[in-house]
Structures are given as structure tokens and as C-alpha cells.
Design a protein around this motif. Structure first.
Motif, short mmCIF file in Angstrom:
data_model
loop_
_atom_site.label_atom_id
_atom_site.label_comp_id
_atom_site.label_asym_id
_atom_site.label_seq_id
_atom_site.Cartn_x
_atom_site.Cartn_y
_atom_site.Cartn_z
N ILE A 104 -1.53 4.32 3.18
CA ILE A 104 -1.78 4.08 1.76
C ILE A 104 -1.50 5.37 1.01
O ILE A 104 -2.00 6.44 1.37
CB ILE A 104 -3.23 3.59 1.53
CG1 ILE A 104 -3.50 3.40 0.04
CG2 ILE A 104 -4.25 4.51 2.17
CD1 ILE A 104 -4.83 2.72 -0.25
N PHE A 116 -3.25 -7.12 0.70
CA PHE A 116 -2.73 -5.77 0.79
C PHE A 116 -1.84 -5.67 2.03
O PHE A 116 -2.27 -5.99 3.14
CB PHE A 116 -3.87 -4.76 0.87
CG PHE A 116 -4.75 -4.74 -0.35
CD1 PHE A 116 -4.41 -3.97 -1.45
CD2 PHE A 116 -5.91 -5.50 -0.40
CE1 PHE A 116 -5.22 -3.95 -2.58
CE2 PHE A 116 -6.72 -5.48 -1.52
CZ PHE A 116 -6.37 -4.71 -2.62
N LEU A 167 0.81 -1.21 0.00
CA LEU A 167 0.00 0.00 0.00
C LEU A 167 0.84 1.26 0.00
O LEU A 167 0.32 2.35 -0.27
CB LEU A 167 -0.94 0.01 1.21
CG LEU A 167 -2.03 -1.07 1.21
CD1 LEU A 167 -2.83 -1.02 2.50
CD2 LEU A 167 -2.95 -0.92 0.01
N HIS A 185 5.55 -1.82 -6.92
CA HIS A 185 4.95 -0.53 -6.59
C HIS A 185 5.33 0.51 -7.64
O HIS A 185 6.50 0.71 -7.93
CB HIS A 185 5.40 -0.08 -5.20
CG HIS A 185 4.62 1.09 -4.68
ND1 HIS A 185 4.93 2.40 -4.98
CD2 HIS A 185 3.53 1.15 -3.87
CE1 HIS A 185 4.07 3.21 -4.39
NE2 HIS A 185 3.22 2.48 -3.70
N GLY A 192 -1.31 3.62 -4.29
CA GLY A 192 -2.11 2.55 -3.70
C GLY A 192 -3.60 2.82 -3.81
O GLY A 192 -4.39 1.90 -4.10
#
Length: 728
Positions: free
Chosen positions: A163, A150, A87, A132, A167
Motif C-alpha cells: 500500500i 481493496f 492499493l 489511482h 492508498g
């Protein structure tokens, strides 16, 4: 308050007409018992039938649940796909993946494969790590994941840092795709018990609103925490989106290519992995994400390299040689039953020729003509009956002269009629990767007016300076704001007469009730797409036929859960090389297609602008469409969705906060399917999410009209038959 009133028996209050008729309605005691007994028997029979039906439904539900559980967690089921999604960038997903794989793997040290089998938990799992910042890779992984975990870090200083913006964007995209089973794993919790519980409560309360109600939160720091999570995950009933269960698919764990000596520039792509959802036939067409639709050369069913209850000396999944796995069975396509790769229709140039009417048809036409009530109108020369319906009232001589210029624009011949796809005899196409595919991916109206044609594309293909690009962006933003404030208003040009500039427009007495022929003035290229007589009936028939063929368990199908190697033929070398490079960072997905799903048609999507996208979205602008497992480039046309009318108004821009209909040329796909629209950035930048939606329908006959409101200054007002007219 005087004396009491005397009751008077009125005739209408009398129950019986005479004393002798009082006992006629009475039933004897014997008859009463017989009737009551039959009523009790009928009641008992109905109750027994209800109980029996309820018992039967419970048994069917239980059998379906057990079948689903065996299919998802049995020894013959494919490994469960677990996607670890961070996240925030501070989350270390690599360490969590190693901890999970070591917990499931029987081997102590050494290199671990991403797919392991655990005899302790009696399951097989494949752990995927979402990079990411890479939106495309995260989307492809989420399309095949059975569980999205998550991962949040409890070391963040503020609650908003759990987050980040990426995310949140990915989470909204996952919701649009359809979330499978989800959990939240919390890492980096304090060791002290009280601080640990407080940190977990803070993280849980901050993230609860972002996830579904049934989403569970688990600590994931120690081996005991992961052991508890895996034990619950083993017993959990996984849920997947409905659109994913309609077609067989395969996530490639190995990707390789073999050049084709007989066909230069082509090769055979080899995808190895587990088949999922449904059995895959060697005769059906497949779609490879990022490549297109193709036919299969053959399928080899391989020995499972990671069985659940077998001891192995080495892990075959880590081997570099693709030929070292034992082949159990090989399937070859049948030329008689193989699905043809049809993309475009080849129209018959004589299909629109008119035949001489019969005597019965001429007599019927004469009768209809006599029954009509003709209304005298001052019509231009050569005006047909269909065009006369557009003329609302009488016009003056100046308007009549303007109409004479377009008198030759009479009824178009039927060469542009859309052929029904049920007709046979279409020749097969060589493939889908041709230059015409991208040209057909846009609803670019070649007969559109100059205003739309000039503004549709921002000088593509030219070398623009930075100042020119900024000027074009500013111009589009101003047009977007003007269209939102004054929709449909167009200034009358000063250099061109309005009757010439807007000669293609017509006056509508009622946008809802006025008639408009959907087959009128179609270009000849429109006959190259396919249409359905009844789309809902065709979809129902295709899905039922696919299920029937799967239940017959023929020899040309690979059962779901099998480890197989798929040979895909006639793939261009550059595309295959690109797929081999992409497979190192993102999964390559193969999806089986249903009948007709390789043919081109007009697809309509219900679409909404994404909240994070601020730039204007203009009609006919180039976007990347992700429809289920498919992805392609298209130029959509936006329009309103009128429920009470068969005509829909075209929209120049996609405005925020409301749904519109996006129409494109694309391969046929049967709904329900999710839609993610991406706007590609220049260079190697990651595309951004522009809009989301879902597939609405497939209808080439949907009428999309451009509506304009002319604004200007009146120059001459004439009075004709009591009606004022303004000439601009």
C-alpha cells in the motif's frame, strides 16, 4: 476461667412481649398453601410474559432481517455497487474488472457493460474502478459503494509496498466517511501451492492492521477464486454507513442536458439511474454533487434495462439514445405540495421596533428595580446596565475618558435578530447558484479587529511573485509556531494607543460565568440566516415526517430500487456542461434533501487536522468542505469546545493532535454526517486532505470570543483605593 456465666434475658432481646402474642404471627396451613399457590402462579405468569416478549423480539428481528435481505438481494433491489480500489499503482484493476464482469455476464465475448445481471448467482452488480491518484473521484465512488474491494498485488518486493502513500491517504478518508462492507482481493499470486500460501500469508499479515476486523482476504487470480468470492458475496449481509441510509440517493449511469428555450442560460439536467435507500418524491428538493440544490421538473419511471430473471435481445444500458427505454410512469410535481427552494431569509425591517410597554410591565419593572441592590460605580456617561456588568471594578479618570468614546455603542436594535425557521411567508429564491452563496459560505467577521482582518487572507486576488508567496508562507508558519507556544498573547502596538486599538475588547471577570448576550451587535446581514428554537426536536420531527410520508406510498414517489430518469430544472448551462464532462471519470450523485435542508444557517463541525497535512491551517482560510453528499467552499472559524460554558474561545490556527470546532455559513444538514476538508492547490492539481471530522450542531447563537493577553512594559503605576494598576 471461673464458673459459668448465667444467661440474662434482656428486654430488648425478647421477640414477643408476652406468651399470648407468640402465636399471633403464625399462619394456618390452609392459608400457607393458598399464598404459596398464588406466588407460584405469579412467578409462572411473569416467566411466561418474559418468554412471550423474547419470542416477539426474535420474530421482529427475523422479519426485519428478511426484509433487509429481500431489499438488498431481491429482484426488485438495485444492482450492488462494487468498488475496486488499487492499493498501489502496480495493481491492474482493469483486468480484474473484466474478469468479474465476464464471470457475471451471460454473454461470452464482446463489449461488456459495467452493470450486469447473473442468473447463476441471482444478483445484479455494477463494477466501478477507482482511478489511482484521483482523490475526488475515489471519494465520490466510496460515498455510494456497497462493497469496497481493496486490490493488492503479491509481486511487491517488500511488505511496505503493498500500500502506497495515496492508498493510505484514501483509506483514512474512507474511514472518516464511514466504511461499508470491505474485502481485500490479492492478485498476482505464484502458481506453486506452497509459495502461493506463503505469499498470501505475508500479504495478509502486512495488511490486517489497516482494515476492520471483519475484513476478509481472498485470492483473485483464477476463475475459481472469483467464483468462490462471488458466491460468498452473494450471501453476505452488506453494511452501509448510517448517514447514507437517512436520505434517498441515485448514482447517475447516464447524464444528459436539454436546453431551456424559454429561459436563456438555463437548461434541464437529466440523470438516469437506480434510486437507493429510500423512495424519492417528485415534490422534494434534491442536491446534485458539484452543482447545488434544485427543484425537480418531473420523474419518469423506466423499464429496467437489466432485469434479473428476463431474457433480453440487447443491452439497453449500452444504448446511446436516452429516449429508447420504455417509460412506465411519469410523475409531475404538485405546486401546492412542492417544497420551496428557500436559501436565505428576507428579514422584516420593522421586526426590531420597540412597542410602548403596558402598565403591568412598567409596574413589574419598578418592583424589580427596587429589589435590586445598587452598587455605586464610577461609570462613564451613557453606560447602560448591560455594559455596566462588564466593569469589574472602579477605574480612574483616564479609563473613563476612553470609555466615553464608545458610549454610543449601546444596545443594538433587534434588526439583526435571527428569525425562527418555523415562521411562514418567506418568498422563494430563484436558485442557489448566485454570487451571494459563496460570500455567505464564510464566517468573515466584518467588525473584527485589524490584526485578524489583515492576516486572514493572504493577499488574495493579487498577482504575487514567488518570493512574495514564500515570504507569506514563512510568515504564517512563524505565526502558527508562536500561537502554539504563546497562545492569545498580543504585543501592544507602539504607534496606536492601546485603548483605541483594543476598544472592542472587554474585561471578563470569569470566562465561564460572566454573561454575554448572543444577540448583541449583530450585523443586519445576520438576519438572513435561519435558526431553530429546538434543533433536536426539529430533527426528530423532520425524520419522523419523512418516514411517515414514505410509508403512505403516495403516487408522487419513486420506490427504492426503481430505474428512473430525473429531470432537474433551472440549472446553468456551464454547470451542466461541466457535470457531463465529469461524469466520464467520476459518478454524479443525486441526493434527496429533507425538510429545511436548503436553508442557510451556521453549522459547527468537530474537526481534527489530518496527519498527512503539514502546512498551517489558519482561521478564515478557504477550504473545500465535503459534508456527506454535499460539497461547497467555506472559510471556517476555529474555536474551542467548552463543555461547562456557553462561551468559546476563538483559535487563530487549527493545531495538530486535538479536536476543535469549525463554524461556517452553509446549508442546513441534519447530523450525523461526515466531514472531509480539502485544501485546493493552484492550477489543475489534485487537492489534498487538510482535516477530517463530523457535523456537530447547528446554532447561530453559539458565542465565539477572541481572547487576548496584552504584553508590554509598565510605564506608570498608580495606586487607587488600595489596588495597583498598570497602564500600558
Amino acid at each position: 476461667m471461673g464458673g459459668s456465666r448465667v444467661q440474662v434475658n434482656k428486654p430488648h432481646k425478647s421477640r414477643f412481649s408476652s406468651k399470648s402474642s407468640r402465636s399471633l404471627h403464625k399462619v394456618s396451613q390452609k392459608d400457607k398453601n393458598r399464598i404459596a399457590k398464588s406466588d407460584r402462579n405469579a412467578t409462572k405468569g411473569a416467566r411466561a410474559a418474559r418468554l412471550q416478549r423474547s419470542k416477539m423480539l426474535r420474530e421482529q428481528t427475523r422479519a426485519a432481517f428478511l426484509k433487509e435481505k429481500r431489499a438488498s438481494s431481491g429482484s426488485a433491489s438495485p444492482p450492488r455497487l462494487i468498488l475496486l480500489f488499487p492499493l498501489s499503482p502496480s495493481v491492474n484493476v482493469n483486468s480484474l474488472a473484466e474478469d468479474l464482469l465476464r464471470l457475471l455476464s451471460t454473454e461470452g465475448a464482446g463489449a461488456l457493460s459495467s452493470t450486469v445481471a447473473s442468473s447463476e448467482y441471482k444478483l445484479r452488480a455494477t463494477v466501478l474502478q477507482a482511478p489511482h491518484g484521483d482523490l475526488l473521484s475515489c471519494m465520490e465512488m466510496a460515498k455510494v459503494a456497497d462493497l469496497i474491494a481493496f486490490v493488492a498485488s503479491a509481486t511487491e518486493e517488500s511488505t511496505c509496498d503493498y500500500i502506497d502513500s495515496f492508498g493510505s491517504q484514501c483509506l483514512s478518508v474512507f474511514r472518516s466517511l464511514g466504511l461499508p462492507s470491505t474485502v481485500v482481493l490479492i492478485r498476482d499470486l505464484p502458481i506453486e501451492l506452497k509459495r502461493r500460501n506463503d505469499a498470501k500469508k505475508t500479504c495478509t499479515s502486512s495488511l490486517t492492521s489497516e482494515f476492520p476486523e471483519d475484513c476478509k482476504f481472498y485470492p483473485a487470480d483464477t476463475k475459481d477464486d472469483l467464483h468462490k468470492f462471488m458466491w460468498l458475496f452473494k450471501e453476505q449481509r452488506l453494511t452501509t454507513p448510517h448517514w447514507r441510509n437517512q436520505r434517498p440517493y441515485l448514482m447517475a449511469q447516464k447524464v444528459d442536458m436539454v436546453p431551456d428555450d424559454s429561459n436563456p442560460g438555463k437548461c434541464t439536467l437529466l440523470l438516469t439511474g437506480y434510486t437507493r435507500a429510500h423512495s424519492l418524491s417528485v415534490n422534494q428538493l434534491v442536491h446534485v454533487s458539484g452543482a447545488g440544490d434544485f427543484q425537480l421538473g418531473k420523474i419518469e419511471i423506466l423499464k429496467d434495462p437489466i432485469p434479473l430473471n428476463a431474457r433480453k435481445e440487447h443491452n439497453a444500458m449500452d444504448s446511446d439514445d436516452i429516449q429508447d427505454v420504455e417509460v412506465i410512469r411519469s410523475l409531475a410535481p404538485d405546486p401546492l405540495n412542492e417544497e420551496p427552494l428557500l436559501v436565505e431569509n428576507v428579514p422584516d425591517p420593522l421586526a426590531g421596533e420597540q412597542t410602548w410597554p403596558t402598565e403591568a410591565e412598567m409596574a413589574e419593572a419598578d418592583r424589580n428595580q427596587k429589589q435590586k441592590r445598587l452598587r455605586k460605580k464610577n461609570l462613564p456617561r451613557g453606560t447602560s446596565e448591560y455594559q455596566a456588568a462588564w466593569i469589574i471594578d472602579d477605574t480612574d479618570e483616564e479609563d473613563s475618558d476612553a470609555k466615553d468614546e464608545d458610549a454610543d455603542d449601546d444596545d443594538e436594535d433587534d434588526d439583526g435578530m435571527v428569525l425562527d425557521e418555523g415562521e411562514s411567508g418567506f418568498p422563494s429564491q430563484e436558485g442557489t447558484n448566485n454570487p451571494d452563496f459563496e460570500d455567505q459560505a464564510s464566517l468573515y467577521l466584518r467588525d473584527s479587529d485589524e490584526e485578524t482582518e489583515n492576516d486572514s487572507v493572504m493577499m488574495e486576488g493579487e498577482n504575487l511573485t514567488r518570493e512574495q508567496i514564500e515570504a507569506e508562507i514563512k510568515k504564517i508558519k512563524e505565526a502558527h509556531a508562536e500561537d502554539e507556544e504563546f497562545p492569545d498573547e498580543v504585543d501592544t502596538p507602539l504607534d496606536v494607543p492601546a485603548r483605541k486599538r483594543f476598544a472592542k475588547y472587554r474585561g471578563l471577570k470569569s470566562f465561564r460565568t460572566s454573561s454575554w448576550d448572543p444577540k448583541e451587535s449583530l450585523p443586519p446581514e445576520y438576519a438572513r440566516i435561519f435558526a431553530f428554537d429546538n434543533f433536536a426536536r426539529t430533527q426528530k420531527h423532520v425524520i419522523a415526517k419523512a418516514l411517515e410520508m414514505e410509508q403512505e406510498s403516495r403516487d408522487n414517489r419513486v420506490p427504492a430500487g426503481s430505474y428512473a430518469r430525473i429531470y432537474i430544472k433551472d440549472i446553468p448551462l456551464d454547470i451542466a456542461s461541466k457535470l457531463c464532462a465529469v461524469s466520464r471519470r467520476a459518478p454524479i450523485i443525486l441526493c434527496g434533501l429533507l425538510q429545511h435542508e436548503s436553508k442557510m444557517s451556521v453549522l459547527h463541525f468537530s474537526i481534527k487536522k489530518h496527519d498527512s497535512y503539514d502546512a498551517p491551517i489558519k482561521s478564515k482560510e478557504e477550504f473545500i468542505f465535503h459534508v456527506g453528499f454535499r460539497q461547497f467552499v467555506a472559510r471556517p472559524i476555529f474555536s474551542t469546545d467548552n463543555v461547562n460554558s456557553d462561551k468559546h474561545k476563538m483559535e487563530r490556527f487549527l493545531h495538530a493532535g486535538r479536536f476543535s470546532i469549525a463554524s461556517i455559513y452553509a446549508p442546513i444538514s441534519f447530523p450525523p454526517l461526515p466531514l472531509i476538508v480539502l485544501k485546493g492547490a493552484g492550477g489543475a492539481s489534485t487537492p489534498t486532505v487538510a482535516a477530517v471530522g463530523s457535523l456537530r450542531s447547528i446554532d447561530p447563537d453559539r458565542i465565539v470570543l477572541k481572547k487576548i493577553i496584552l504584553t508590554g512594559y509598565p510605564q506608570r503605576v498608580s495606586k487607587l483605593k488600595g489596588r495597583n494598576e498598570m497602564h500600558i
